[in-house]
Structures are given as C-alpha cells and as structure tokens.
Design a protein around this motif. Structure first.
Motif, short mmCIF file in Angstrom:
data_model
loop_
_atom_site.label_atom_id
_atom_site.label_comp_id
_atom_site.label_asym_id
_atom_site.label_seq_id
_atom_site.Cartn_x
_atom_site.Cartn_y
_atom_site.Cartn_z
N MET A 1 83.13 -6.96 0.92
CA MET A 1 82.85 -7.54 2.87
C MET A 1 82.50 -8.92 2.45
SD MET A 1 78.82 -6.57 4.71
CE MET A 1 80.21 -4.76 5.53
N LYS A 2 83.02 -9.75 3.56
CA LYS A 2 82.69 -10.79 3.99
C LYS A 2 81.63 -11.42 4.50
CE LYS A 2 87.14 -11.18 5.79
NZ LYS A 2 88.36 -12.01 6.75
N LYS A 3 81.03 -12.49 3.76
CA LYS A 3 79.60 -13.13 4.37
C LYS A 3 79.47 -13.54 5.72
CE LYS A 3 77.08 -17.58 3.86
NZ LYS A 3 76.68 -18.66 3.32
N GLN A 4 80.43 -13.86 6.31
CA GLN A 4 80.05 -13.71 7.75
C GLN A 4 79.84 -12.32 8.25
OE1 GLN A 4 83.27 -15.04 10.57
NE2 GLN A 4 81.80 -14.63 12.13
N GLU A 5 80.38 -10.81 7.73
CA GLU A 5 80.13 -9.76 8.02
C GLU A 5 79.09 -9.26 7.82
OE1 GLU A 5 85.10 -7.65 8.09
OE2 GLU A 5 83.38 -7.87 6.86
N LEU A 6 78.29 -9.99 6.59
CA LEU A 6 76.53 -9.29 5.56
C LEU A 6 75.52 -10.32 6.62
CD1 LEU A 6 77.00 -10.15 2.51
CD2 LEU A 6 76.33 -7.64 3.55
N ILE A 7 76.26 -11.31 7.07
CA ILE A 7 74.86 -11.85 8.70
C ILE A 7 75.17 -11.41 9.57
CG2 ILE A 7 74.90 -14.23 9.42
CD1 ILE A 7 76.55 -14.95 7.11
N HIS A 8 76.00 -11.11 10.12
CA HIS A 8 76.08 -10.16 10.95
C HIS A 8 74.92 -9.18 10.73
CE1 HIS A 8 77.67 -8.51 14.76
NE2 HIS A 8 77.67 -7.68 15.02
N LEU A 9 75.71 -7.94 9.88
CA LEU A 9 74.87 -6.82 9.72
C LEU A 9 73.20 -7.05 9.62
CD1 LEU A 9 75.01 -3.64 9.06
CD2 LEU A 9 75.33 -4.34 6.52
N HIS A 10 72.84 -8.22 8.99
CA HIS A 10 71.80 -8.52 8.66
C HIS A 10 70.70 -8.70 10.39
CE1 HIS A 10 69.19 -11.26 6.25
NE2 HIS A 10 68.50 -10.45 6.83
N GLY A 11 71.98 -9.33 10.47
CA GLY A 11 71.19 -9.68 12.22
C GLY A 11 70.65 -8.58 12.79
N LEU A 12 71.78 -7.42 12.95
CA LEU A 12 71.87 -6.64 13.62
C LEU A 12 70.39 -5.15 12.72
CD1 LEU A 12 75.18 -4.70 13.65
CD2 LEU A 12 73.87 -5.61 15.61
N LEU A 13 70.19 -5.27 11.80
CA LEU A 13 69.25 -4.51 11.05
C LEU A 13 67.85 -4.90 11.85
CD1 LEU A 13 70.37 -3.58 7.66
CD2 LEU A 13 70.44 -2.30 9.52
N ALA A 14 68.21 -6.30 11.40
CA ALA A 14 66.51 -7.57 12.36
C ALA A 14 65.82 -6.69 13.62
CB ALA A 14 66.74 -8.36 12.40
N GLU A 15 67.45 -6.38 14.50
CA GLU A 15 67.12 -6.32 15.82
C GLU A 15 66.72 -4.68 15.08
OE1 GLU A 15 66.95 -7.34 19.23
OE2 GLU A 15 67.52 -9.17 17.54
N VAL A 16 67.16 -3.66 14.12
CA VAL A 16 66.68 -2.49 14.51
C VAL A 16 65.60 -2.58 14.30
CG1 VAL A 16 67.08 -0.61 12.56
CG2 VAL A 16 68.95 -1.50 13.65
N ARG A 17 64.70 -3.47 13.08
CA ARG A 17 63.40 -3.54 12.51
C ARG A 17 62.65 -3.72 14.14
NH1 ARG A 17 61.04 -8.18 8.79
NH2 ARG A 17 58.84 -7.44 8.91
N LYS A 18 62.94 -4.13 14.71
CA LYS A 18 62.58 -5.22 16.28
C LYS A 18 61.88 -3.67 17.11
CE LYS A 18 63.44 -9.50 16.49
NZ LYS A 18 63.76 -10.27 17.44
N HIS A 19 63.14 -2.91 17.45
CA HIS A 19 63.22 -1.94 18.09
C HIS A 19 62.25 -0.27 17.80
CE1 HIS A 19 64.80 1.54 20.65
NE2 HIS A 19 64.80 2.22 19.63
N HIS A 20 61.87 -0.17 16.19
CA HIS A 20 61.70 0.26 15.25
C HIS A 20 60.10 0.38 15.57
CE1 HIS A 20 60.12 3.90 12.64
NE2 HIS A 20 59.39 2.45 12.01
N GLU A 21 59.70 -0.69 15.59
CA GLU A 21 58.28 -1.48 15.36
C GLU A 21 58.16 -1.26 17.13
OE1 GLU A 21 57.86 -4.74 11.71
OE2 GLU A 21 58.02 -5.76 13.73
N ALA A 22 58.62 -1.60 17.84
CA ALA A 22 58.49 -1.00 19.20
C ALA A 22 58.14 0.21 19.59
CB ALA A 22 59.18 -2.06 20.18
N ARG A 23 59.20 1.01 19.26
CA ARG A 23 59.19 1.93 19.22
C ARG A 23 58.03 2.74 18.80
NH1 ARG A 23 59.99 6.75 17.04
NH2 ARG A 23 60.95 5.98 15.33
N THR A 24 57.19 2.66 17.76
CA THR A 24 56.79 2.65 17.49
C THR A 24 55.22 2.45 17.17
OG1 THR A 24 56.76 1.43 14.62
CG2 THR A 24 57.85 4.14 14.84
N GLY A 25 55.13 1.06 17.16
CA GLY A 25 53.98 0.46 18.20
C GLY A 25 53.11 -0.14 17.11
N THR A 26 53.80 0.19 15.81
CA THR A 26 53.64 -0.83 14.66
C THR A 26 54.10 -2.01 14.00
OG1 THR A 26 54.21 0.22 13.18
CG2 THR A 26 52.81 1.66 13.79
#
Length: 79
Positions: A1-26
């Motif tokens: 995987m290229k660095k740019q792809e890893l950065i993109h995946l990293h950003g997507l996981l950060a969004e998943v984290r935000k969504h999960h925290e918003a969904r669970t309220g924690t």
C-alpha cells in the motif's frame, strides 16, 4: 500500500471513530493511538508511522465496539 493510500485509510478510520463515539455517546480513549502522535493530516510523517497509527486506531475501534456489544442489554423475548 502506498503512503497516500495509508493516509486516506487513516482519515477514514478517524471518521469511523467520530461516528462511533457520536453513536454511543461516549468519548473513547485510544492510548496507543494517541501516544504515536500521528494524525491523518500529518502528511510529513513516514509511511511506517501512518501504518502503525492505522493499526492502533483500528484495534481501538474494534475493541470498543466489541466491548459495547458485550455490555448491551438484550431485550427479553415476548412469549
């Protein structure tokens, strides 16, 4: 995987984290991720740094989701 792809995946996981925290309220602590000091916007960091951050963030998210599932109360079945 290229660095740019890893950065993109990293950003997507950060969004998943935000969504999960918003969904669970924690706000979940991800100590191993936070200690790395690598964010999706840290484009100057190495590919290896982003790879470690992706794994740490993914591990933290899945562990918290697993914990959330285990502690959810299951409604009793209607007879």
């Amino acid at each position: 995987m290229k660095k740019q792809e890893l950065i993109h995946l990293h950003g997507l996981l950060a969004e998943v984290r935000k969504h999960h925290e918003a969904r669970t309220g924690t706000s979940v602590e991800y100590e191993s991720y936070e200690s790395l000091g690598v964010r999706p916007t840290s484009i100057h960091k190495s590919k290896t740094d982003h790879k470690a951050a992706v794994f740490a963030l993914a591990d933290g998210i899945t562990a918290d989701m697993r914990h959330s599932e285990e502690t959810e109360t299951v409604p009793a079945a209607a007879d």
